[in-house]
Design a protein around this motif. Structure first.
Motif, short mmCIF file in Angstrom:
data_model
loop_
_atom_site.label_atom_id
_atom_site.label_comp_id
_atom_site.label_asym_id
_atom_site.label_seq_id
_atom_site.Cartn_x
_atom_site.Cartn_y
_atom_site.Cartn_z
N ARG A 83 -0.06 -6.74 -0.88
CA ARG A 83 0.20 -5.68 -1.14
C ARG A 83 0.82 -5.44 -2.29
O ARG A 83 0.56 -4.33 -3.06
N ALA A 87 -0.90 -2.96 -5.32
CA ALA A 87 -0.21 -2.01 -5.78
C ALA A 87 -0.19 -1.91 -7.32
O ALA A 87 -0.19 -0.89 -7.90
N GLU A 123 0.65 -1.36 5.01
CA GLU A 123 0.21 -0.11 3.92
C GLU A 123 0.36 1.38 4.60
O GLU A 123 0.35 1.06 6.07
N ARG A 127 -3.65 4.54 2.86
CA ARG A 127 -3.84 3.64 1.62
C ARG A 127 -5.22 2.94 2.10
O ARG A 127 -5.84 2.51 1.04
#
Length: 208
Positions: A83, A87, A123, A127
């Motif tokens: 994650r 990002a 998420e 997303r």
């Protein structure tokens, strides 16, 4: 591809990033490999997928060129690394990256499906655009294939070791053994012998 060791300053995995072609219409695609594997599990698919979208493939922590996953090894820790890396690579509020809605798609194979599911749950709902699970772990008839596998670690010499990898490819990944050539066996040998995750102990996601 660009080889990236710590996107956004987050260590733990080695990533490869194939830029989206001009005029790409598909969302960025994250690809997660299976057990005893690396990003090369997808080597025959990347060129075709990269025709219409950006492709990102990872060596999961403890696999391929990535560093070991610190104990206790959990799927949740892998999901956190994924994650944070995504990002940085595909910021939800950043430039288009081929997806105006800031989402990315994901495809995962075998053991990688557990990490993909954990990442999808972590998420925000908007997303992840599409999640494709190929041969998901712990689904199916429940019949074990472990009795069909051969131990390459206990093989007597290099030829026996490669023969064990060939047998295991036929048992785990390819229904048609005629598709397994010497190059594929060597690639699997390199992947399996670099794989350091303790999969059997990583049962936290499904509570099994």
């Amino acid at each position: 591809a660009r080889r990236i060791e710590a996107p956004g300053g987050v260590p733990g995995a080695v990533w490869r990033d194939w830029a989206a072609p001009e005029g790409a219409t598909g969302r960025p695609l994250l690809m997660l490999h299976g057990g005893s594997g690396s990003w090369t599990h997808w080597i025959a698919n990347i060129d075709a997928l990269n025709q219409t979208r950006r492709v990102i493939a990872i060596d999961l922590p403890g696999a391929g060129e990535s560093p070991d996953l610190a104990p206790p090894q959990t799927v949740a820790e892998i999901a956190w690394i994924l994650r944070k890396g995504m990002a940085a690579l595909v910021p939800p509020d950043g430039p288009d990256h081929g997806a105006a809605d800031g989402a990315y798609d994901m495809v995962a194979f075998s053991f990688g499906t557990s990490s993909a599911a954990a990442l999808a749950m972590a998420e925000p709902a908007d997303r992840i655009g599409r999640l494709v699970l190929v041969g998901p772990a712990r689904f199916g008839s429940g019949t074990s294939i472990r009795d069909r596998l051969e131990s390459w670690r206990r093989a007597d010499g290099p030829e026996a070791r490669l023969a064990a990898h060939r047998t295991n490819l036929a048992a785990l990944m390819l229904r048609d053994a005629a598709l397994i050539d010497d190059g594929l066996v060597e690639m699997q040998a390199a992947n399996a012998e670099a794989f350091r995750l303790r999969i059997r102990a990583m049962e936290d996601l499904l509570g099994a």
